[in-house]
Design a protein around this motif. Sequence first.
Motif, short mmCIF file in Angstrom:
data_model
loop_
_atom_site.label_atom_id
_atom_site.label_comp_id
_atom_site.label_asym_id
_atom_site.label_seq_id
_atom_site.Cartn_x
_atom_site.Cartn_y
_atom_site.Cartn_z
N TYR A 55 0.79 -1.13 -0.13
CA TYR A 55 0.09 -0.15 0.02
C TYR A 55 0.71 1.25 0.03
CZ TYR A 55 -3.99 -2.91 0.46
OH TYR A 55 -5.00 -3.99 0.40
N GLN A 56 2.16 1.18 0.48
CA GLN A 56 3.02 2.44 0.68
C GLN A 56 4.26 1.94 0.32
OE1 GLN A 56 2.22 4.79 3.96
NE2 GLN A 56 0.27 5.70 3.11
N PHE A 57 4.80 1.79 -0.82
CA PHE A 57 5.97 1.19 -1.27
C PHE A 57 7.23 1.89 -0.84
CE2 PHE A 57 9.84 0.41 -3.88
CZ PHE A 57 9.68 -1.24 -3.57
N ASP A 58 7.01 3.30 -1.16
CA ASP A 58 7.94 4.32 -0.55
C ASP A 58 8.56 3.96 0.68
OD1 ASP A 58 8.37 4.95 -3.44
OD2 ASP A 58 7.33 6.58 -3.22
N VAL A 59 7.34 4.18 1.49
CA VAL A 59 7.28 4.24 2.91
C VAL A 59 8.04 2.78 3.38
CG1 VAL A 59 6.16 4.18 5.10
CG2 VAL A 59 5.40 5.71 3.35
N TRP A 60 7.56 1.86 2.96
CA TRP A 60 8.21 0.57 3.19
C TRP A 60 9.56 0.39 2.99
CZ3 TRP A 60 10.71 -2.79 -0.25
CH2 TRP A 60 11.26 -3.86 0.49
N TYR A 61 10.15 0.92 1.59
CA TYR A 61 11.38 1.15 1.14
C TYR A 61 12.39 1.85 2.39
CZ TYR A 61 15.65 1.24 -1.64
OH TYR A 61 17.05 1.01 -1.90
N GLU A 62 11.63 2.74 2.54
CA GLU A 62 12.63 3.70 3.46
C GLU A 62 12.81 2.94 4.77
OE1 GLU A 62 11.78 7.92 5.01
OE2 GLU A 62 11.43 8.20 2.86
N HIS A 63 11.64 2.35 5.61
CA HIS A 63 11.77 2.06 6.62
C HIS A 63 12.62 0.48 6.47
CE1 HIS A 63 10.04 -0.43 10.20
NE2 HIS A 63 9.97 -1.36 9.40
N ASP A 64 12.86 -0.08 5.17
CA ASP A 64 13.47 -1.35 5.08
C ASP A 64 14.85 -0.86 5.20
OD1 ASP A 64 13.83 -4.31 4.36
OD2 ASP A 64 14.61 -3.05 2.58
N GLN A 65 15.33 0.20 4.51
CA GLN A 65 16.81 0.70 4.49
C GLN A 65 17.10 1.06 5.96
OE1 GLN A 65 18.76 0.41 1.60
NE2 GLN A 65 16.92 -0.85 1.30
N GLN A 66 16.57 1.64 6.56
CA GLN A 66 16.63 1.99 7.95
C GLN A 66 16.90 1.17 8.88
OE1 GLN A 66 13.44 4.66 9.63
NE2 GLN A 66 14.56 4.72 11.73
N HIS A 67 16.19 -0.12 8.76
CA HIS A 67 16.39 -0.99 9.63
C HIS A 67 17.28 -2.30 9.12
CE1 HIS A 67 13.91 0.38 12.87
NE2 HIS A 67 12.92 0.87 11.63
N ARG A 68 17.87 -1.91 7.99
CA ARG A 68 18.82 -3.19 7.40
C ARG A 68 20.12 -3.09 7.86
NH1 ARG A 68 17.95 -6.72 3.11
NH2 ARG A 68 15.75 -6.13 2.57
N VAL A 69 20.34 -3.11 9.17
CA VAL A 69 21.74 -3.07 9.87
C VAL A 69 21.95 -4.57 10.05
CG1 VAL A 69 23.03 -2.32 11.55
CG2 VAL A 69 21.52 -0.78 10.75
N ALA A 70 23.22 -4.82 9.97
CA ALA A 70 23.69 -6.31 10.14
C ALA A 70 24.01 -6.37 11.61
CB ALA A 70 24.81 -6.73 9.20
N ALA A 71 23.93 -7.60 12.22
CA ALA A 71 24.19 -7.72 13.59
C ALA A 71 25.61 -7.82 13.88
CB ALA A 71 23.67 -9.10 13.97
#
Length: 135
Positions: free
Chosen positions: A119-135
């Motif tokens: 429903y909101q790909f751009d928001v999802w993409y931003e969210h995904d990038q923000q939280h894509r930190v390796a352990a």
Amino acid sequence: MANPAKAKGTAWESAWTAYIKEHHNPAAHRSVQMGAKDIGDVSGYFLHAAELKAEKTITLSSYIEQANKEAVHAGQPFGCAVVKRRMKGTADGYVVRDVATDVRLMNRFRDAEELLKEYQFDVWYEHDQQHRVAA
């Protein structure tokens, strides 16, 4: 405090609550104990009843059983045990769930991500990038 084990537990609850306030939810707080209808040691860990343990001997099965009961009492969908790691700081502790609880949590995340992505790909993409930190 006369009981050293209780003092260690209280110190762990306070340290973890401070960590959660800084990194997750500023409104997190230690919960009032309610006996048989206990709701966990700390409130404000999103969707969870958190049962905190700082013991020399770790018994995960009893911790998880207690956390799951407290989740029901607290009206939360998930229970977890937050276990202090000996000789380490707060961020090095363990958050533990049983497999069934973890799968329910991952299914919820998956479904929420798919809805946001649809429903909101751009928001999802931003969210995904923000939280894509390796352990």
